[in-house]
Design a protein around this motif. Structure first.
Motif, mmCIF file in Angstrom:
data_model
loop_
_atom_site.group_PDB
_atom_site.id
_atom_site.type_symbol
_atom_site.label_atom_id
_atom_site.label_comp_id
_atom_site.label_asym_id
_atom_site.label_seq_id
_atom_site.Cartn_x
_atom_site.Cartn_y
_atom_site.Cartn_z
ATOM 1 N N ARG A 9 12.213 21.961 13.377
ATOM 2 C CA ARG A 9 11.555 23.621 13.521
ATOM 3 C C ARG A 9 11.374 22.432 14.694
ATOM 4 O O ARG A 9 9.858 22.066 13.569
ATOM 5 C CB ARG A 9 11.813 24.200 12.196
ATOM 6 C CG ARG A 9 11.234 25.087 12.618
ATOM 7 C CD ARG A 9 11.009 26.095 11.009
ATOM 8 N NE ARG A 9 9.925 26.238 11.367
ATOM 9 C CZ ARG A 9 8.945 26.790 10.195
ATOM 10 N NH1 ARG A 9 9.120 25.439 8.839
ATOM 11 N NH2 ARG A 9 7.271 27.352 9.779
ATOM 12 N N GLY A 10 10.270 23.641 15.472
ATOM 13 C CA GLY A 10 8.827 23.333 15.895
ATOM 14 C C GLY A 10 8.360 22.633 16.646
ATOM 15 O O GLY A 10 7.445 21.775 16.495
ATOM 16 N N ASN A 42 17.410 19.564 18.650
ATOM 17 C CA ASN A 42 19.129 19.461 18.313
ATOM 18 C C ASN A 42 19.710 18.157 18.225
ATOM 19 O O ASN A 42 19.381 17.094 19.598
ATOM 20 C CB ASN A 42 19.532 20.296 19.260
ATOM 21 C CG ASN A 42 18.794 21.611 19.017
ATOM 22 O OD1 ASN A 42 18.935 22.709 18.342
ATOM 23 N ND2 ASN A 42 18.522 22.268 20.649
ATOM 24 N N LEU A 71 7.626 17.885 10.044
ATOM 25 C CA LEU A 71 8.354 19.112 10.652
ATOM 26 C C LEU A 71 10.180 18.973 9.901
ATOM 27 O O LEU A 71 10.420 17.994 9.531
ATOM 28 C CB LEU A 71 9.149 18.782 11.963
ATOM 29 C CG LEU A 71 8.400 18.629 13.500
ATOM 30 C CD1 LEU A 71 8.921 17.824 15.125
ATOM 31 C CD2 LEU A 71 7.153 19.829 13.640
ATOM 32 N N VAL A 102 19.148 32.498 12.269
ATOM 33 C CA VAL A 102 17.941 31.596 11.741
ATOM 34 C C VAL A 102 18.751 30.668 10.664
ATOM 35 O O VAL A 102 19.374 31.021 9.964
ATOM 36 C CB VAL A 102 16.704 32.318 11.514
ATOM 37 C CG1 VAL A 102 15.819 31.612 10.542
ATOM 38 C CG2 VAL A 102 16.660 33.355 11.962
ATOM 39 N N ALA A 146 11.331 34.158 13.233
ATOM 40 C CA ALA A 146 11.678 32.700 12.387
ATOM 41 C C ALA A 146 10.662 33.925 11.376
ATOM 42 O O ALA A 146 10.985 33.166 9.951
ATOM 43 C CB ALA A 146 11.475 31.673 12.906
ATOM 44 N N GLU A 150 11.751 34.023 7.131
ATOM 45 C CA GLU A 150 10.845 33.302 6.644
ATOM 46 C C GLU A 150 9.993 33.472 5.290
ATOM 47 O O GLU A 150 9.973 33.681 4.323
ATOM 48 C CB GLU A 150 10.277 32.439 7.035
ATOM 49 C CG GLU A 150 11.190 30.923 7.820
ATOM 50 C CD GLU A 150 9.876 29.654 8.352
ATOM 51 O OE1 GLU A 150 10.057 28.710 8.969
ATOM 52 O OE2 GLU A 150 9.404 29.929 8.691
ATOM 53 N N THR A 156 12.511 28.389 4.216
ATOM 54 C CA THR A 156 11.994 27.465 5.376
ATOM 55 C C THR A 156 13.443 27.422 6.695
ATOM 56 O O THR A 156 14.438 27.787 6.033
ATOM 57 C CB THR A 156 11.957 26.230 6.040
ATOM 58 O OG1 THR A 156 10.844 26.264 5.269
ATOM 59 C CG2 THR A 156 11.925 25.290 7.082
ATOM 60 N N THR A 158 14.956 27.314 11.019
ATOM 61 C CA THR A 158 14.782 27.547 12.603
ATOM 62 C C THR A 158 15.936 28.286 12.698
ATOM 63 O O THR A 158 17.240 28.454 12.730
ATOM 64 C CB THR A 158 15.084 25.520 12.590
ATOM 65 O OG1 THR A 158 14.550 25.977 14.019
ATOM 66 C CG2 THR A 158 15.899 25.742 12.227
ATOM 67 N N ARG A 160 18.269 29.539 16.348
ATOM 68 C CA ARG A 160 19.254 28.677 18.046
ATOM 69 C C ARG A 160 19.589 29.592 18.583
ATOM 70 O O ARG A 160 20.435 30.791 17.525
ATOM 71 C CB ARG A 160 19.921 27.619 17.470
ATOM 72 C CG ARG A 160 19.119 26.409 17.029
ATOM 73 C CD ARG A 160 18.109 26.017 18.256
ATOM 74 N NE ARG A 160 18.167 24.303 17.534
ATOM 75 C CZ ARG A 160 16.513 23.686 16.830
ATOM 76 N NH1 ARG A 160 16.468 24.980 15.925
ATOM 77 N NH2 ARG A 160 16.376 23.232 16.513
#
Length: 173
Positions: A9-10, A42, A71, A102, A146, A150, A156, A158, A160
Protein backbone atom coordinates in the motif's frame (compact mmCIF):
# COMPACT_ATOMS: atom_id res chain seq x y z
CA UNK A 1 2.17 -24.52 -8.19
CA UNK A 2 0.00 -21.50 -7.33
CA UNK A 3 1.83 -18.56 -5.86
CA UNK A 4 1.31 -15.80 -3.31
CA UNK A 5 0.34 -12.23 -4.16
CA UNK A 6 1.56 -9.39 -1.96
CA UNK A 7 0.06 -5.93 -2.35
CA UNK A 8 2.06 -3.01 -1.01
CA UNK A 9 0.00 0.00 0.00
CA UNK A 10 1.18 3.50 -0.80
CA UNK A 11 3.75 2.82 -3.52
CA UNK A 12 4.22 5.90 -5.67
CA UNK A 13 5.17 9.55 -5.51
CA UNK A 14 7.52 10.08 -2.56
CA UNK A 15 7.44 6.35 -1.76
CA UNK A 16 8.11 5.14 -5.31
CA UNK A 17 10.09 1.93 -5.56
CA UNK A 18 12.12 0.66 -8.50
CA UNK A 19 10.65 -2.76 -9.24
CA UNK A 20 13.97 -4.41 -10.26
CA UNK A 21 15.51 -3.30 -6.94
CA UNK A 22 12.43 -4.52 -5.05
CA UNK A 23 12.62 -7.92 -6.73
CA UNK A 24 16.32 -8.18 -5.85
CA UNK A 25 15.74 -7.24 -2.20
CA UNK A 26 12.88 -9.73 -1.82
CA UNK A 27 14.84 -12.52 -3.52
CA UNK A 28 17.71 -11.86 -1.08
CA UNK A 29 15.20 -12.47 1.75
CA UNK A 30 14.56 -15.99 0.45
CA UNK A 31 11.31 -15.19 -1.35
CA UNK A 32 11.78 -17.14 -4.57
CA UNK A 33 10.61 -16.48 -8.10
CA UNK A 34 9.70 -12.86 -7.35
CA UNK A 35 7.77 -11.08 -10.10
CA UNK A 36 6.20 -7.62 -10.08
CA UNK A 37 3.31 -6.24 -12.07
CA UNK A 38 3.26 -2.54 -12.94
CA UNK A 39 5.02 -0.08 -10.63
CA UNK A 40 2.36 -0.02 -7.92
CA UNK A 41 3.63 -2.64 -5.48
CA UNK A 42 2.04 -5.77 -6.96
CA UNK A 43 4.28 -8.73 -6.15
CA UNK A 44 3.86 -12.39 -7.08
CA UNK A 45 6.18 -14.90 -5.43
CA UNK A 46 6.64 -18.38 -4.06
CA UNK A 47 5.80 -18.72 -0.39
CA UNK A 48 8.92 -20.71 0.47
CA UNK A 49 6.90 -22.58 3.08
CA UNK A 50 6.01 -19.38 4.94
CA UNK A 51 2.51 -18.34 5.96
CA UNK A 52 0.91 -15.25 4.40
CA UNK A 53 1.45 -13.37 7.68
CA UNK A 54 5.14 -14.27 7.72
CA UNK A 55 5.50 -13.18 4.10
CA UNK A 56 3.85 -9.83 4.84
CA UNK A 57 6.26 -9.28 7.73
CA UNK A 58 9.32 -10.22 5.67
CA UNK A 59 8.31 -7.91 2.82
CA UNK A 60 7.45 -5.00 5.11
CA UNK A 61 10.74 -5.34 6.97
CA UNK A 62 12.75 -5.68 3.77
CA UNK A 63 11.16 -2.58 2.23
CA UNK A 64 11.73 -0.61 5.45
CA UNK A 65 15.38 -1.68 5.65
CA UNK A 66 16.27 -1.35 1.97
CA UNK A 67 14.21 1.71 0.99
CA UNK A 68 13.31 3.45 4.24
CA UNK A 69 9.54 3.21 3.74
CA UNK A 70 7.20 1.51 6.22
CA UNK A 71 4.47 0.38 3.83
CA UNK A 72 1.63 -1.96 4.81
CA UNK A 73 1.64 -5.29 2.97
CA UNK A 74 -1.51 -7.28 2.33
CA UNK A 75 -1.09 -10.88 1.19
CA UNK A 76 -3.48 -13.24 -0.58
CA UNK A 77 -2.92 -16.74 -1.87
CA UNK A 78 -3.72 -17.36 -5.52
CA UNK A 79 -6.92 -19.14 -4.45
CA UNK A 80 -8.00 -16.24 -2.21
CA UNK A 81 -7.30 -13.69 -4.93
CA UNK A 82 -9.14 -15.71 -7.59
CA UNK A 83 -12.08 -16.14 -5.21
CA UNK A 84 -12.22 -12.40 -4.51
CA UNK A 85 -12.12 -11.67 -8.23
CA UNK A 86 -14.96 -14.14 -8.85
CA UNK A 87 -17.06 -12.67 -6.01
CA UNK A 88 -16.86 -9.09 -7.27
CA UNK A 89 -20.50 -8.26 -8.04
CA UNK A 90 -19.51 -5.29 -10.20
CA UNK A 91 -17.00 -7.14 -12.42
CA UNK A 92 -18.67 -6.49 -15.77
CA UNK A 93 -20.71 -3.48 -14.73
CA UNK A 94 -18.35 -0.86 -16.12
CA UNK A 95 -14.91 -0.32 -17.54
CA UNK A 96 -12.51 -2.52 -15.52
CA UNK A 97 -10.46 0.34 -14.16
CA UNK A 98 -13.59 1.84 -12.57
CA UNK A 99 -14.39 -1.33 -10.67
CA UNK A 100 -12.07 -1.75 -7.73
CA UNK A 101 -11.41 -4.06 -4.84
CA UNK A 102 -10.18 -2.79 -1.49
CA UNK A 103 -8.14 -5.67 -0.06
CA UNK A 104 -8.26 -5.49 3.73
CA UNK A 105 -5.49 -6.72 6.01
CA UNK A 106 -8.07 -8.52 8.15
CA UNK A 107 -11.82 -8.83 8.38
CA UNK A 108 -13.41 -5.82 10.07
CA UNK A 109 -15.30 -6.25 13.32
CA UNK A 110 -18.80 -7.67 12.73
CA UNK A 111 -20.48 -4.41 13.75
CA UNK A 112 -18.60 -2.43 11.10
CA UNK A 113 -20.61 -1.74 7.96
CA UNK A 114 -20.27 0.16 4.70
CA UNK A 115 -23.07 2.61 4.05
CA UNK A 116 -22.56 4.74 0.97
CA UNK A 117 -24.45 8.03 1.27
CA UNK A 118 -27.53 8.09 -0.96
CA UNK A 119 -26.29 11.13 -2.90
CA UNK A 120 -23.03 9.36 -3.93
CA UNK A 121 -23.11 7.67 -7.36
CA UNK A 122 -20.81 4.83 -6.24
CA UNK A 123 -21.83 1.40 -5.07
CA UNK A 124 -19.84 -0.58 -2.51
CA UNK A 125 -20.19 -3.96 -0.88
CA UNK A 126 -18.20 -5.41 2.01
CA UNK A 127 -17.61 -9.15 1.71
CA UNK A 128 -15.17 -10.67 4.21
CA UNK A 129 -11.71 -9.15 3.72
CA UNK A 130 -12.68 -7.28 0.55
CA UNK A 131 -14.75 -4.25 -0.33
CA UNK A 132 -15.96 -4.18 -3.92
CA UNK A 133 -16.58 -0.73 -5.37
CA UNK A 134 -18.13 0.50 -8.60
CA UNK A 135 -17.42 4.07 -9.75
CA UNK A 136 -19.94 4.78 -12.55
CA UNK A 137 -18.70 8.38 -12.94
CA UNK A 138 -14.98 7.66 -12.57
CA UNK A 139 -12.63 7.44 -9.63
CA UNK A 140 -10.73 10.73 -9.66
CA UNK A 141 -13.38 12.92 -8.04
CA UNK A 142 -14.85 10.28 -5.77
CA UNK A 143 -14.80 10.61 -2.00
CA UNK A 144 -14.77 6.80 -1.71
CA UNK A 145 -11.04 6.24 -1.67
CA UNK A 146 -9.19 3.64 0.43
CA UNK A 147 -8.93 5.99 3.43
CA UNK A 148 -12.74 6.40 3.46
CA UNK A 149 -13.18 2.64 3.85
CA UNK A 150 -10.31 2.29 6.33
CA UNK A 151 -11.78 4.97 8.59
CA UNK A 152 -15.19 3.32 8.68
CA UNK A 153 -13.95 -0.25 8.99
CA UNK A 154 -10.95 0.31 11.26
CA UNK A 155 -8.79 -1.91 9.04
CA UNK A 156 -5.86 -1.17 6.73
CA UNK A 157 -6.55 -1.74 3.05
CA UNK A 158 -5.12 -1.27 -0.40
CA UNK A 159 -6.97 -0.87 -3.69
CA UNK A 160 -6.55 -2.56 -7.06
CA UNK A 161 -8.78 -2.21 -10.10
CA UNK A 162 -10.48 -5.19 -11.72
CA UNK A 163 -8.04 -5.26 -14.65
CA UNK A 164 -5.05 -5.47 -12.31
CA UNK A 165 -6.70 -8.14 -10.15
CA UNK A 166 -7.37 -10.25 -13.26
CA UNK A 167 -3.72 -9.93 -14.31
CA UNK A 168 -2.53 -10.89 -10.82
CA UNK A 169 -4.81 -13.93 -10.79
CA UNK A 170 -3.33 -15.08 -14.12
CA UNK A 171 0.26 -14.33 -13.06
CA UNK A 172 -0.10 -16.20 -9.76
CA UNK A 173 -1.70 -19.34 -11.27
Amino acid sequence: MPRIVALLRGVGGPTALKMPALREVLASEGLGEVETLQVAGNIVLDDGGRSPGEIAGVIRGAVRTAFGFDLPVIVRTHTELADAHARNPFAGAAEGRWVQTVFLAEPPAPEKKIVVPADYPEEAMLDGREVFVRYPEGIGGSKLQAAWFEKRLGVTGTVRNANTVAKLVALSA
